[in-house]
Design an enzyme around this catalytic site. Structure first.
Site, PDB file in Angstrom:
ATOM      1  N   THR A  73       0.869  -1.190   0.000  1.00 47.59           N
ATOM      2  CA  THR A  73       0.000   0.000   0.000  1.00 47.59           C
ATOM      3  C   THR A  73       0.903   1.237   0.000  1.00 47.59           C
ATOM      4  OG1 THR A  73      -0.152  -0.206   2.421  1.00 47.59           O
ATOM      5  CG2 THR A  73      -2.012  -1.019   1.146  1.00 47.59           C
ATOM      6  N   ARG A  92       8.527  -5.667  12.888  1.00 44.22           N
ATOM      7  CA  ARG A  92       9.590  -4.782  12.400  1.00 44.22           C
ATOM      8  C   ARG A  92      10.536  -5.586  11.531  1.00 44.22           C
ATOM      9  NH1 ARG A  92      11.842  -3.741  18.183  1.00 44.22           N
ATOM     10  NH2 ARG A  92      11.276  -5.935  18.114  1.00 44.22           N
ATOM     11  N   CYS A 115       7.451   1.878   5.995  1.00 41.70           N
ATOM     12  CA  CYS A 115       6.186   2.149   6.696  1.00 41.70           C
ATOM     13  C   CYS A 115       6.027   3.591   7.174  1.00 41.70           C
ATOM     14  CB  CYS A 115       6.038   1.203   7.874  1.00 41.70           C
ATOM     15  SG  CYS A 115       5.801  -0.502   7.333  1.00 41.70           S
TER      16      CYS A 115
HETATM   17  N1  NAD Z   1       7.442  -4.143   5.614  1.00 40.79           N
HETATM   18  C1  NAD Z   1       7.078  -3.960   6.874  1.00 40.79           C
HETATM   19  O1  NAD Z   1       7.902  -3.887   7.794  1.00 40.79           O
HETATM   20  C2  NAD Z   1       5.622  -3.840   7.247  1.00 40.79           C
HETATM   21  C3  NAD Z   1       5.250  -3.927   8.594  1.00 40.79           C
HETATM   22  C4  NAD Z   1       3.897  -3.839   8.925  1.00 40.79           C
HETATM   23  C5  NAD Z   1       2.954  -3.643   7.928  1.00 40.79           C
HETATM   24  N2  NAD Z   1       3.343  -3.550   6.627  1.00 40.79           N
HETATM   25  C6  NAD Z   1       2.308  -3.381   5.603  1.00 40.79           C
HETATM   26  O2  NAD Z   1       2.095  -4.625   4.955  1.00 40.79           O
HETATM   27  C7  NAD Z   1       1.785  -4.426   3.579  1.00 40.79           C
HETATM   28  C8  NAD Z   1       2.758  -5.173   2.700  1.00 40.79           C
HETATM   29  O3  NAD Z   1       4.042  -4.610   2.907  1.00 40.79           O
HETATM   30  P1  NAD Z   1       5.378  -5.360   2.421  1.00 40.79           P
HETATM   31  O4  NAD Z   1       6.518  -4.583   2.967  1.00 40.79           O
HETATM   32  O5  NAD Z   1       5.269  -6.806   2.721  1.00 40.79           O
HETATM   33  O6  NAD Z   1       5.255  -5.123   0.831  1.00 40.79           O
HETATM   34  P2  NAD Z   1       6.051  -5.880  -0.317  1.00 40.79           P
HETATM   35  O7  NAD Z   1       6.045  -4.944  -1.474  1.00 40.79           O
HETATM   36  O8  NAD Z   1       7.339  -6.411   0.196  1.00 40.79           O
HETATM   37  O9  NAD Z   1       5.129  -7.156  -0.661  1.00 40.79           O
HETATM   38  C9  NAD Z   1       3.918  -7.115  -1.333  1.00 40.79           C
HETATM   39  C10 NAD Z   1       3.887  -8.324  -2.264  1.00 40.79           C
HETATM   40  O10 NAD Z   1       2.569  -8.511  -2.766  1.00 40.79           O
HETATM   41  C11 NAD Z   1       2.678  -8.985  -4.103  1.00 40.79           C
HETATM   42  N3  NAD Z   1       1.381  -8.759  -4.745  1.00 40.79           N
HETATM   43  C12 NAD Z   1       0.793  -7.571  -5.045  1.00 40.79           C
HETATM   44  N4  NAD Z   1      -0.428  -7.802  -5.579  1.00 40.79           N
HETATM   45  C13 NAD Z   1      -0.609  -9.134  -5.601  1.00 40.79           C
HETATM   46  C14 NAD Z   1      -1.687  -9.978  -6.005  1.00 40.79           C
HETATM   47  N5  NAD Z   1      -2.832  -9.483  -6.501  1.00 40.79           N
HETATM   48  N6  NAD Z   1      -1.537 -11.322  -5.904  1.00 40.79           N
HETATM   49  C15 NAD Z   1      -0.397 -11.838  -5.400  1.00 40.79           C
HETATM   50  N7  NAD Z   1       0.640 -11.093  -4.987  1.00 40.79           N
HETATM   51  C16 NAD Z   1       0.535  -9.762  -5.080  1.00 40.79           C
HETATM   52  C17 NAD Z   1       3.833  -8.185  -4.670  1.00 40.79           C
HETATM   53  O11 NAD Z   1       4.389  -8.791  -5.816  1.00 40.79           O
HETATM   54  C18 NAD Z   1       4.793  -8.169  -3.476  1.00 40.79           C
HETATM   55  O12 NAD Z   1       5.686  -9.259  -3.519  1.00 40.79           O
HETATM   56  C19 NAD Z   1       1.788  -2.902   3.366  1.00 40.79           C
HETATM   57  O13 NAD Z   1       0.486  -2.409   3.526  1.00 40.79           O
HETATM   58  C20 NAD Z   1       2.672  -2.417   4.506  1.00 40.79           C
HETATM   59  O14 NAD Z   1       2.372  -1.104   4.881  1.00 40.79           O
HETATM   60  C21 NAD Z   1       4.657  -3.663   6.252  1.00 40.79           C
END
Ligand code: NAD
Length: 438
Positions: free
Chosen positions: A86, A154, A263
């Site tokens: 997101t 984290r 984030c």
């Molecule tokens: N990274 C963090 O530390 C963290 C911590 C807490 C919350 N979040 C939240 O979690 C969410 C994901 O973050 P992230 O860091 O894991 O992102 P990321 O970009 O690492 O992972 C998202 C994954 O989803 C895949 N994807 C997208 N659309 C798809 C679909 N329709 N079908 C299958 N796969 C699909 C993408 O290819 C990607 O690999 C965000 O909203 C983020 O704010 C992240």
């Protein structure tokens, strides 16, 4: 119990592996062909300590699988988690929900059985309701529940955070959804992790409120560090002096180059926009965003000032590129504006990061030289800048660093070194908010 995880990124992959470790069958759907190929070959597309072993063990045990066939993954799943990105929407800072809504529609088309569709992605208030609408419009015949289960892990300590969380927040409005999520998190009841059941809007907002509060705390101590520099006080002592007060707490009181990462920057911006849209602007969060942006933009000036006001034609060694240690994540890392600005000023950058150099290559100027290790980054450098506090940088020998360098300027943007020891070793040492230390 079977579940599906849509998205195999930092959150999806860690959550999937941890749920599998709890004994649940987890099918991960990943849309990125390269990431999927890596996962299927047993290679981790991200760096996260302990993740490779956890994934390998649970894949071997048959509880964790990866694919791109969403229909197969959701078949028989009691819960379907959406863990897609997101990011901040270009131009206005609202959370871009394109991936979340696309995933919701795909899940709706694919489902054959009743399931709880859970948003693990960080999404603004109202998204859960919109997900429910999309599913109803796509499949008027389908029986389903929606829930919000924001993730607080984290990067760098993600597995420990997931397995031993401070709390789990679950926003749900039906008893069935609560029951399914309670069963999923049952192992956490044994360790008495608090599980908070709320409505969907409250769960969605709680995640943003937590991140905004932490970002504000970091920004507060950064401003205090600036003030310390002006008045001759030591920010470490200020942080300790206030942090020992139980009402304040000691964590997130480390001054540095400004928060970054996947984030805080996007979540603070999105909260600002949500609050404005609803006629309840959050001036504190708005100020946090502005102060942090300004800080990151001026960090290169600190380096230039430490180098005597001009860096043209100089060589600067950079230690650490990722937004924090123990991750390869470069999203919104403070190193990006610092290195780019120095490179614009004609500096030869010699950079080293233990895990982030592959991701950095795509984001930093092409002129950056990537080095084997910290000593290699210091070779022939007029100045050295520590941007990320990887543990291996703490133990570097000052004498060996100095012997490798041409100059003796050391800018420590994380205050990892003892100022007295570094100055005694011969460095012209600069840190953050500690004008008299050493
Ligand atoms: N990274 C963090 O530390 C963290 C911590 C807490 C919350 N979040 C939240 O979690 C969410 C994901 O973050 P992230 O860091 O894991 O992102 P990321 O970009 O690492 O992972 C998202 C994954 O989803 C895949 N994807 C997208 N659309 C798809 C679909 N329709 N079908 C299958 N796969 C699909 C993408 O290819 C990607 O690999 C965000 O909203 C983020 O704010 C992240």
């Amino acid at each position: 119990m079977r579940i599906a995880m849509i998205g195999g990124g930092y959150v999806g992959l860690v959550s999937a592996a941890c749920f599998a470790e709890f004994g649940i069958d987890v099918s991960v759907v990943e849309a990125d062909a390269q990431k999927l190929a890596a996962l299927r070959a047993g290679r981790m597309p991200i760096y996260e300590p302990g993740l490779d072993t956890l994934v390998a063990e649970n894949t071997r045990a048959g509880r964790l699988s990866f694919g791109d066939d969403l229909s197969a993954a959701v078949d028989g799943a009691e819960a379907v988690f959406i863990a897609v990105g997101t990011p901040a929407r270009r131009g206005d800072g609202h959370a871009d929900l394109t991936y979340v809504y696309a995933a919701a529609e795909q899940v709706a088309r694919a489902l054959k059985n009743h399931a709880v569709i859970v948003s693990k992605s960080t999404v603004p208030v109202g998204t859960g309701r919109r997900i429910a609408e999309i599913i109803r419009q796509t499949r008027p015949d389908l029986e389903f529940d929606v829930a919000s289960n924001p993730e607080f892990l984290r990067e760098g300590s993600a597995i420990g955070d997931f397995m031993r969380p401070d709390r789990v927040v679950i926003g749900a409005e039906s008893e069935h959804a609560r029951e399914v999520l309670r069963r999923l998190y049952r192992p956490l009841y044994l360790i008495e992790a608090p599980i908070l059941f709320t409505d969907i809007e409250t769960a969605e907002l709680t995640k943003y409120a937590a991140n905004a509060f932490l970002a504000m705390k970091v920004t507060f101590i950064n401003e205090m560090a600036d003030l310390c520099e002006k008045v001759g006080a030591d920010v470490h002592d200020v942080a300790r002096g206030i942090g020992l007060d139980g009402r304040i707490g000691r964590k997130f009181l480390h001054p540095g180059p400004g928060y970054g990462g996947s984030c805080f920057p996007k979540d603070t911006l999105a909260l600002v926009r949500t609050a404005q849209d609803h006629g309840a602007p959050s001036r504190l969060v708005e100020a946090t965003v502005a102060v942090n942006d300004a800080r990151k933009a001026t960090m290169a000036m600190r380096v230039i000032a430490a180098c005597g006001g001009s860096v043209r034609g100089k060589t600067i060694g950079v230690l650490g590129l990722t937004f924090k240690p123990e991750t390869d994540d470069m999203r919104d890392a403070p190193s990006l504006p610092i290195v780019s600005r120095l490179a614009e000023d004609g500096v030869t950058i010699r950079a080293f990061d233990p895990q982030g150099m592959d991701q950095a290559r795509a984001l930093l100027p092409g002129s950056v030289v990537y080095c084997r290790d910290a000593l290699d980054a210091a070779a022939g450098a007029d100045a050295l800048v520590l941007i990320t506090e990887w543990n291996e940088f703490r133990a570097l020998s000052p004498a060996r660093l100095l012997a490798a360098m041409r100059g003796r300027v050391l800018v420590d943007l994380r205050n990892v070194y003892d100022p007295a020891a570094m100055r005694q070793a011969g460095f012209d040492y600069h840190c953050v908010g500690r004008p008299r230390a050493g």
